[in-house]
Design a protein around this motif. Structure first.
Motif, PDB file in Angstrom:
ATOM      1  N   HIS A 234      36.561   9.749  14.425  1.00 53.72           N
ATOM      2  CA  HIS A 234      36.640  10.793  13.408  1.00 53.72           C
ATOM      3  C   HIS A 234      35.456  10.679  12.447  1.00 53.72           C
ATOM      4  N   ARG A 235      35.173   9.463  12.004  1.00 52.06           N
ATOM      5  CA  ARG A 235      34.068   9.252  11.091  1.00 52.06           C
ATOM      6  C   ARG A 235      32.723   9.543  11.754  1.00 52.06           C
ATOM      7  N   THR A 238      32.144  13.392  12.225  1.00 52.69           N
ATOM      8  CA  THR A 238      31.859  14.091  10.959  1.00 52.69           C
ATOM      9  C   THR A 238      30.544  13.608  10.344  1.00 52.69           C
ATOM     10  N   ASP A 239      30.208  12.346  10.552  1.00 53.66           N
ATOM     11  CA  ASP A 239      28.905  11.862  10.091  1.00 53.66           C
ATOM     12  C   ASP A 239      27.761  12.612  10.765  1.00 53.66           C
ATOM     13  N   GLY A 284      36.872  16.045   6.667  1.00 54.66           N
ATOM     14  CA  GLY A 284      36.417  14.665   6.696  1.00 54.66           C
ATOM     15  C   GLY A 284      34.921  14.486   6.714  1.00 54.66           C
ATOM     16  N   PRO A 286      31.493  13.820   5.196  1.00 54.53           N
ATOM     17  CA  PRO A 286      31.119  13.245   3.900  1.00 54.53           C
ATOM     18  C   PRO A 286      30.480  14.290   2.994  1.00 54.53           C
ATOM     19  N   THR A 322      42.074   9.341   7.059  1.00 49.97           N
ATOM     20  CA  THR A 322      40.618   9.287   7.184  1.00 49.97           C
ATOM     21  C   THR A 322      39.963  10.309   6.261  1.00 49.97           C
ATOM     22  N   ARG A 326      37.486   9.361   3.077  1.00 55.59           N
ATOM     23  CA  ARG A 326      36.136   9.879   2.833  1.00 55.59           C
ATOM     24  C   ARG A 326      36.007  10.392   1.398  1.00 55.59           C
TER      25      ARG A 326
END
Length: 466
Positions: A234-235, A238-239, A284, A286, A322, A326
């Protein structure tokens, strides 16, 4: 009540740390008349809520360019009077969904600059990604494209806020202004979504077309979303799109908030401004937002990725954790207090209790203020409403506040006390017992119904609700 900030803490005029528990009241459709009354507000107070995020619709305030509807503003003032009598503090929220009243709600038709016809999407929010009319109108707004009379559309919006400030922001109920709900990009939205799909496909060894096809199919969407139960994935996904969206947030969105805050504070110096992140950060991504001058708080929104669909009852605790993790990282980077502007959207769903509690515990642990989305006439009888009726801090004469349920099931709070001119206050359901320990010794409290009042003393405080 007058709110300001002390580092990452929201404080009132007595220097106490404030934590707001509220709900959204938004009337999106013409004639923009409130659907709630004094009895409805009393029900909100009885369940422990103390604040409201009140929708202000640009289309209702400025139906013609430069001409403000004073009758509607008088109606909003009457709402503020009623909310103030009920004991509810108010955040004024310039609400929008899909930018315009022509597509969803928000801007008036004269401020909607597009040559395209609008075609709704299957899920309303997907029009951000698919509608050329929505995207072109948003691009015109962010570019401050000239509208009627040659005046920029974004400039008109800032002027609208200045007029609302003159009429309403000085009202004793008003504690903050939320400049714009969920700032969304125009054509960039489609690019960002394609980048999200591409990243998910690449990181899971799938073809982008397969990912897109399954996400578009309600019957198969959950199989793709389940992959994002992995926080690392997930991170990472989205990153991968954060850099694409960052110039939008640090450029035109930042410009809008700076301009609107200045216009509001020229009329009402020191007014607290809530600074939202962009629409994609709800998922999510950033946030690339920058600080504002003067008192301000970060106001993230967050929903699981099944929001507004029939699968909402299957919402994921991990994905929403999550998303708000963030937001916590953004708040830490900025050193700002957090006021969650929207969360929930459970309606009359049954079986969402665990998902609601997961979020409420996250908010308690971080001492975040929040506004549940949203009020409707059936809300007081919903399962969600039952979970909002919980012990919580209101105003704490101290710092280092932490709270939440213990392993044994009791609700606890702890803080380092400070002397000040007003007592610490908690809201606790009257049927539940409370005990207080200060520096290891049992201490007395005063109970007035659901209000628990504690003398503002120094020392290490421990409160337990049994």
């Amino acid at each position: 009540m007058k709110l300001s900030t002390e580092g990452a803490v929201l404080v009132d005029e007595h220097g106490r740390q404030r934590v707001l528990h509220g709900i959204n009241l938004v009337q999106k459709e013409a004639p923009f008349q409130a659907a709630w009354d004094a009895e409805d507000l009393a029900q909100l107070v009885d369940m422990g809520l103390d604040a409201v995020r009140l929708g202000v619709m640009w289309a209702a305030v400025e139906p013609e360019p430069g001409l403000y509807d004073e009758e509607h503003l008088a109606h909003l003032e009457e709402q503020l009077d009623m909310l103030h009598r009920a004991g509810l503090a108010v955040v004024l929220d310039a609400h929008q969904d899909l930018f315009s009243q022509s597509f969803g709600d928000g801007a008036p038709a004269w401020a909607t600059l597009t040559t395209h016809a609008y075609e709704p999407a299957g899920l309303w929010s997907e029009a951000y990604l698919s509608s050329s009319a929505v995207q072109e109108s948003l691009d015109a707004f962010w570019a401050d494209a000239p509208g009627p009379g040659g005046v920029g559309i974004r400039s008109r919006f800032v002027a609208m806020w200045a007029h609302v400030a003159r009429r309403l922001v000085g009202h004793p109920a008003v504690i903050a202004v939320d400049v714009l709900n969920e700032p969304a990009p125009g054509a960039l939205a489609g690019q960002a979504f394609e980048a999200l799909l591409g990243s998910l496909a690449a990181r899971t060894g799938q073809e982008p077309g397969v990912v897109a096809e399954e996400l578009a199919d309600p019957g198969r969407r959950l199989s793709q979303l389940a992959r994002l139960e992995d926080p690392a994935l997930h991170r990472a996904v989205t990153d991968d799109v954060a850099g694409l969206l960052a110039p939008f947030e640090s450029g035109p969105v930042q410009d809008l908030f700076v301009q609107a805050a200045a216009a509001i504070r020229e009329v009402r110096p020191g007014m607290l401004i809530l600074r939202e992140h962009g629409y994609f950060s709800n998922l999510g991504v950033p946030a690339a937002i920058a600080p504002l001058e003067g008192p301000w708080a970060y106001s993230p929104h967050g929903y699981d990725l099944v929001v507004d669909t029939e699968a909402m009852v299957l919402a994921s605790d991990q994905r929403i954790s999550t998303i708000f993790a963030r937001a916590a990282e953004t708040a830490q980077r900025l050193g700002a207090p957090v006021v969650v502007g929207e969360w929930g959207a459970f309606g009359d769903l049954v079986g969402i209790g665990a998902h609601a509690e997961t979020q409420l515990e996250m908010f308690d642990e971080r001492s975040w203020s929040w506004f549940y989305w949203t009020w409707e006439s059936s809300f007081p009888h919903s399962e969600a409403a039952g979970h909002l009726r919980r012990p919580h801090p209101v105003a704490v004469a101290g710092r280092e506040l932490r709270a939440g349920h213990s392993a044994g099931g009791s609700w606890k709070a702890a803080w380092t006390g400070r002397a000040c001119a007003a007592p610490t206050e908690f809201w606790v359901p009257p049927e539940r017992d409370v005990e207080l320990i200060i520096d290891g010794a049992r201490a007395s409290i005063l109970r007035e119904g659901a209000r628990v009042l504690i003398d503002p003393l120094e020392g290490e405080h421990r409160l337990r609700v049994l």
